[in-house]
Design a protein around this motif. Sequence first.
Motif, PDB file in Angstrom:
ATOM      1  N   LEU A  42       9.295   4.337  -6.185  1.00  0.00           N
ATOM      2  CA  LEU A  42       8.788   5.184  -7.340  1.00  0.00           C
ATOM      3  C   LEU A  42       9.135   4.213  -8.575  1.00  0.00           C
ATOM      4  O   LEU A  42       8.120   4.222  -9.636  1.00  0.00           O
ATOM      5  CB  LEU A  42       9.864   6.401  -7.390  1.00  0.00           C
ATOM      6  CG  LEU A  42       9.675   7.399  -6.091  1.00  0.00           C
ATOM      7  CD1 LEU A  42      10.565   8.476  -6.466  1.00  0.00           C
ATOM      8  CD2 LEU A  42       8.260   7.869  -6.183  1.00  0.00           C
ATOM      9  N   ILE A  43       9.834   3.521  -8.603  1.00  0.00           N
ATOM     10  CA  ILE A  43      10.244   2.410  -9.636  1.00  0.00           C
ATOM     11  C   ILE A  43       8.928   1.606  -9.915  1.00  0.00           C
ATOM     12  O   ILE A  43       8.273   1.083 -10.980  1.00  0.00           O
ATOM     13  CB  ILE A  43      11.362   1.273  -9.348  1.00  0.00           C
ATOM     14  CG1 ILE A  43      12.779   2.242  -9.856  1.00  0.00           C
ATOM     15  CG2 ILE A  43      11.373   0.423 -10.413  1.00  0.00           C
ATOM     16  CD1 ILE A  43      14.028   1.506  -9.401  1.00  0.00           C
ATOM     17  N   ALA A  44       8.324   1.095  -8.713  1.00  0.00           N
ATOM     18  CA  ALA A  44       7.334   0.211  -8.524  1.00  0.00           C
ATOM     19  C   ALA A  44       5.958   1.176  -9.176  1.00  0.00           C
ATOM     20  O   ALA A  44       5.073   0.600  -9.882  1.00  0.00           O
ATOM     21  CB  ALA A  44       6.829  -0.232  -7.196  1.00  0.00           C
ATOM     22  N   LEU A  45       5.927   2.509  -9.081  1.00  0.00           N
ATOM     23  CA  LEU A  45       4.924   3.397  -9.402  1.00  0.00           C
ATOM     24  C   LEU A  45       4.850   3.470 -10.819  1.00  0.00           C
ATOM     25  O   LEU A  45       3.870   3.405 -11.466  1.00  0.00           O
ATOM     26  CB  LEU A  45       4.753   4.393  -8.525  1.00  0.00           C
ATOM     27  CG  LEU A  45       4.281   4.497  -7.210  1.00  0.00           C
ATOM     28  CD1 LEU A  45       4.554   5.891  -6.517  1.00  0.00           C
ATOM     29  CD2 LEU A  45       3.014   4.132  -7.030  1.00  0.00           C
ATOM     30  N   VAL A  46       5.933   3.778 -11.491  1.00  0.00           N
ATOM     31  CA  VAL A  46       6.267   4.012 -12.938  1.00  0.00           C
ATOM     32  C   VAL A  46       6.324   2.854 -13.820  1.00  0.00           C
ATOM     33  O   VAL A  46       6.278   3.054 -15.129  1.00  0.00           O
ATOM     34  CB  VAL A  46       7.098   5.085 -13.090  1.00  0.00           C
ATOM     35  CG1 VAL A  46       6.978   6.276 -12.203  1.00  0.00           C
ATOM     36  CG2 VAL A  46       8.542   4.544 -12.946  1.00  0.00           C
ATOM     37  N   ALA A  47       6.516   1.685 -13.229  1.00  0.00           N
ATOM     38  CA  ALA A  47       7.105   0.608 -13.944  1.00  0.00           C
ATOM     39  C   ALA A  47       5.862  -0.118 -14.390  1.00  0.00           C
ATOM     40  O   ALA A  47       5.747  -1.583 -14.313  1.00  0.00           O
ATOM     41  CB  ALA A  47       8.143  -0.300 -13.421  1.00  0.00           C
ATOM     42  N   ASP A  48       4.685   0.216 -14.861  1.00  0.00           N
ATOM     43  CA  ASP A  48       3.396  -0.230 -15.057  1.00  0.00           C
ATOM     44  C   ASP A  48       3.746  -1.088 -16.246  1.00  0.00           C
ATOM     45  O   ASP A  48       3.948  -0.686 -17.439  1.00  0.00           O
ATOM     46  CB  ASP A  48       2.403   0.779 -15.407  1.00  0.00           C
ATOM     47  CG  ASP A  48       1.029  -0.111 -15.496  1.00  0.00           C
ATOM     48  OD1 ASP A  48       0.821  -1.135 -15.056  1.00  0.00           O
ATOM     49  OD2 ASP A  48       0.077   0.734 -16.045  1.00  0.00           O
ATOM     50  N   GLY A  49       3.455  -2.384 -16.305  1.00  0.00           N
ATOM     51  CA  GLY A  49       3.673  -3.221 -17.391  1.00  0.00           C
ATOM     52  C   GLY A  49       4.896  -3.822 -17.734  1.00  0.00           C
ATOM     53  O   GLY A  49       5.259  -4.388 -18.603  1.00  0.00           O
ATOM     54  N   LEU A  50       5.954  -3.369 -16.951  1.00  0.00           N
ATOM     55  CA  LEU A  50       7.594  -3.843 -17.033  1.00  0.00           C
ATOM     56  C   LEU A  50       7.900  -5.099 -16.059  1.00  0.00           C
ATOM     57  O   LEU A  50       8.136  -4.874 -14.985  1.00  0.00           O
ATOM     58  CB  LEU A  50       8.252  -2.646 -16.774  1.00  0.00           C
ATOM     59  CG  LEU A  50       8.131  -1.409 -17.666  1.00  0.00           C
ATOM     60  CD1 LEU A  50       9.124  -0.391 -17.550  1.00  0.00           C
ATOM     61  CD2 LEU A  50       8.320  -1.932 -19.159  1.00  0.00           C
ATOM     62  N   TYR A  51       7.406  -6.235 -16.556  1.00  0.00           N
ATOM     63  CA  TYR A  51       7.696  -7.386 -15.664  1.00  0.00           C
ATOM     64  C   TYR A  51       7.075  -7.691 -14.350  1.00  0.00           C
ATOM     65  O   TYR A  51       7.383  -8.252 -13.657  1.00  0.00           O
ATOM     66  CB  TYR A  51       9.465  -7.161 -15.416  1.00  0.00           C
ATOM     67  CG  TYR A  51      10.262  -7.252 -16.820  1.00  0.00           C
ATOM     68  CD1 TYR A  51      10.867  -6.034 -16.987  1.00  0.00           C
ATOM     69  CD2 TYR A  51      10.447  -8.460 -17.495  1.00  0.00           C
ATOM     70  CE1 TYR A  51      11.754  -6.083 -18.091  1.00  0.00           C
ATOM     71  CE2 TYR A  51      11.188  -8.447 -18.419  1.00  0.00           C
ATOM     72  CZ  TYR A  51      11.937  -7.169 -18.968  1.00  0.00           C
ATOM     73  OH  TYR A  51      12.474  -7.069 -20.015  1.00  0.00           O
ATOM     74  N   MET A  79       9.304  10.047 -12.201  1.00  0.00           N
ATOM     75  CA  MET A  79      10.181   9.668 -11.143  1.00  0.00           C
ATOM     76  C   MET A  79      10.816  10.890 -10.581  1.00  0.00           C
ATOM     77  O   MET A  79      10.939  10.827  -9.339  1.00  0.00           O
ATOM     78  CB  MET A  79      11.283   8.580 -11.600  1.00  0.00           C
ATOM     79  CG  MET A  79      10.636   7.235 -11.673  1.00  0.00           C
ATOM     80  SD  MET A  79      11.987   6.139 -11.501  1.00  0.00           S
ATOM     81  CE  MET A  79      12.635   6.192  -9.903  1.00  0.00           C
ATOM     82  N   ALA A  80      11.217  11.538 -11.556  1.00  0.00           N
ATOM     83  CA  ALA A  80      11.871  12.998 -10.954  1.00  0.00           C
ATOM     84  C   ALA A  80      10.998  13.915 -10.134  1.00  0.00           C
ATOM     85  O   ALA A  80      11.118  14.382  -9.017  1.00  0.00           O
ATOM     86  CB  ALA A  80      12.387  13.623 -12.243  1.00  0.00           C
ATOM     87  N   LEU A  81       9.752  14.002 -10.829  1.00  0.00           N
ATOM     88  CA  LEU A  81       8.816  14.882  -9.911  1.00  0.00           C
ATOM     89  C   LEU A  81       8.251  14.070  -8.644  1.00  0.00           C
ATOM     90  O   LEU A  81       7.925  14.780  -7.780  1.00  0.00           O
ATOM     91  CB  LEU A  81       7.444  15.010 -10.659  1.00  0.00           C
ATOM     92  CG  LEU A  81       7.802  15.876 -11.967  1.00  0.00           C
ATOM     93  CD1 LEU A  81       6.590  16.174 -13.032  1.00  0.00           C
ATOM     94  CD2 LEU A  81       8.324  17.045 -11.903  1.00  0.00           C
ATOM     95  N   LEU A  82       8.052  12.762  -8.580  1.00  0.00           N
ATOM     96  CA  LEU A  82       7.598  12.033  -7.540  1.00  0.00           C
ATOM     97  C   LEU A  82       8.812  12.107  -6.495  1.00  0.00           C
ATOM     98  O   LEU A  82       8.338  11.962  -5.275  1.00  0.00           O
ATOM     99  CB  LEU A  82       7.206  10.615  -8.030  1.00  0.00           C
ATOM    100  CG  LEU A  82       5.743  10.564  -8.844  1.00  0.00           C
ATOM    101  CD1 LEU A  82       5.653   8.953  -9.130  1.00  0.00           C
ATOM    102  CD2 LEU A  82       4.622  11.163  -7.930  1.00  0.00           C
ATOM    103  N   SER A  83       9.709  12.139  -6.788  1.00  0.00           N
ATOM    104  CA  SER A  83      10.909  12.143  -6.004  1.00  0.00           C
ATOM    105  C   SER A  83      11.028  13.365  -5.136  1.00  0.00           C
ATOM    106  O   SER A  83      11.280  13.479  -4.036  1.00  0.00           O
ATOM    107  CB  SER A  83      12.420  11.671  -6.512  1.00  0.00           C
ATOM    108  OG  SER A  83      12.531  12.837  -7.533  1.00  0.00           O
ATOM    109  N   LEU A  84      10.733  14.483  -5.765  1.00  0.00           N
ATOM    110  CA  LEU A  84      10.777  15.886  -5.252  1.00  0.00           C
ATOM    111  C   LEU A  84       9.396  15.763  -4.342  1.00  0.00           C
ATOM    112  O   LEU A  84       9.674  16.485  -3.098  1.00  0.00           O
ATOM    113  CB  LEU A  84      10.631  16.892  -6.253  1.00  0.00           C
ATOM    114  CG  LEU A  84      11.697  17.125  -7.392  1.00  0.00           C
ATOM    115  CD1 LEU A  84      11.415  18.170  -8.249  1.00  0.00           C
ATOM    116  CD2 LEU A  84      12.874  17.479  -6.342  1.00  0.00           C
ATOM    117  N   LEU A  85       8.390  15.465  -4.631  1.00  0.00           N
ATOM    118  CA  LEU A  85       7.152  15.208  -3.922  1.00  0.00           C
ATOM    119  C   LEU A  85       7.468  14.324  -2.493  1.00  0.00           C
ATOM    120  O   LEU A  85       6.950  14.721  -1.526  1.00  0.00           O
ATOM    121  CB  LEU A  85       5.958  14.770  -4.372  1.00  0.00           C
ATOM    122  CG  LEU A  85       4.615  14.549  -3.871  1.00  0.00           C
ATOM    123  CD1 LEU A  85       4.073  16.024  -3.486  1.00  0.00           C
ATOM    124  CD2 LEU A  85       3.594  13.894  -4.650  1.00  0.00           C
TER     125      LEU A  85
END
Length: 476
Positions: A416-425, A88-94
């Motif tokens: 970004l939460i949607a991108l990194v939250a794979d498998g979380l609800y 999330m930190a790296l994707l937010s910078l991008l």
Amino acid sequence: MVRQTIVKPAMVQLREVFHHPAALLGAMLLGGWVGTLFPRSAPLLAAVSTLYLSLIHMAAFPFVILAVYFGLQRLPQVPGVGKRLVQMALLSLLAMLLCAVVGVVVASVTSAGGGMTAEQNAVLGRLALRSESQFMMAMRGSGDGGSVLWNVGALVPDNLFAVLAYGSLPSVLIGVLCFGAAVAVQPGEASASLNAIFEGVYRALESLVQRFNTMLPVASFVLAAAATATAGVEAIVLLGSFLLAFFVSVLAVSAAAIGIICWRLKKSPWPVLLALRDPITVCLFSPVAVAAVPGFIQGMSARLGFSRGLVELCSPIAPVFIKAGEAMFFAVLAVFIANLYGRALTASEVALICLLSWTAALWSVGITGVKSVILGSFVLATVGLPLEAVLPVFMLVEVLCEGPRNLLSFLISSALIALVADGLYINSEQDSEVWHPSTLKLAFSRKQALFGCVLLALALFTVFCAGVGYGMRKAF
């Protein structure tokens, strides 16, 4: 057989009507019209808007602190949390860099700042000279060494209690992150009592923020009237091409963020927009970014089903550290000034503007309001473009860009939460956590109650005397 129909109370129906985005837009336009007709009312409108902002800050600021705290408490239950946070930190910078690129492209396509006549340039110059006296700016520090653009040490607190009392929001959040992480690694039974106390305060503040948000129609009217009365319709019209390019850029990136959420959930945009309608509305029509935090937490976790730990941690942090709106603002501003002065930008200068806008956005962490506009001079000076001549006019209309900038930070964080939250609800909505408050009864005798009132009055009098003494010391 008689069928019973459940009718909502009239209060609920009126609230839904007054908080519809169309009704809020109408209130904002009406406020802008009133501010244009009565420019002398700017001081009164500014005082009323300041009162509303103070009230919402009073409830939303501690709510954000507790939301980050509880997000950290739930993070140990999230699998692979360290990897997800780094992503999330790296994707937010991008994402911030991509927002600067989108701003440059849209401003170039719409020719923001180009085609202004000599008469319009003269009017813009008169507005800048007239409004220049309203702002006192120090372009250099008072010390011998000059000013430091980004003091990283100021963001790292050495005393959590001092930071909570006097620190800026970034330093407060960093302190809460350290404190919450320390509590999270403790055994559950050791922090149960502290969490129970914080939980009651957290729920009470959430309810208080929602009640203050019910005043949003009146607040949007007053804030729009104050903005137009202060800036004037001339400044808004002359900078119309800049505002158009910026709003179109925000709309494009926001649509892309909503599309990412829909793609991860495998849903159409309509249910996603319905789930996030309330926080998006609050974010657009309230200049206080943290007022939309409860709505985004509720929408992303309870309605769309993402991990509540990630949402509670990232949503409050988003408008403070993800400065995507500022990066886009600086990029559009650079193209506008270049077109205003008839300067054709080369491909290398365009790339440099994107990179510098991204850098200036990182420097703007901890800087809010019109002060952040001054960082645009850093971007423009590097490519040889002047900003000081029209800087006062941009400061007048900066408040119009505050809501879209905050919205961009929230939606990018949600994407970004949607991108990194794979498998979380994902694809299975999680219910809101039920909180069962514990009842605490206190019994006092008359003598104890009287003694307590005397002590409270004495404490208030002491605070009053301390305030008078501090004021006299500052005066003399």
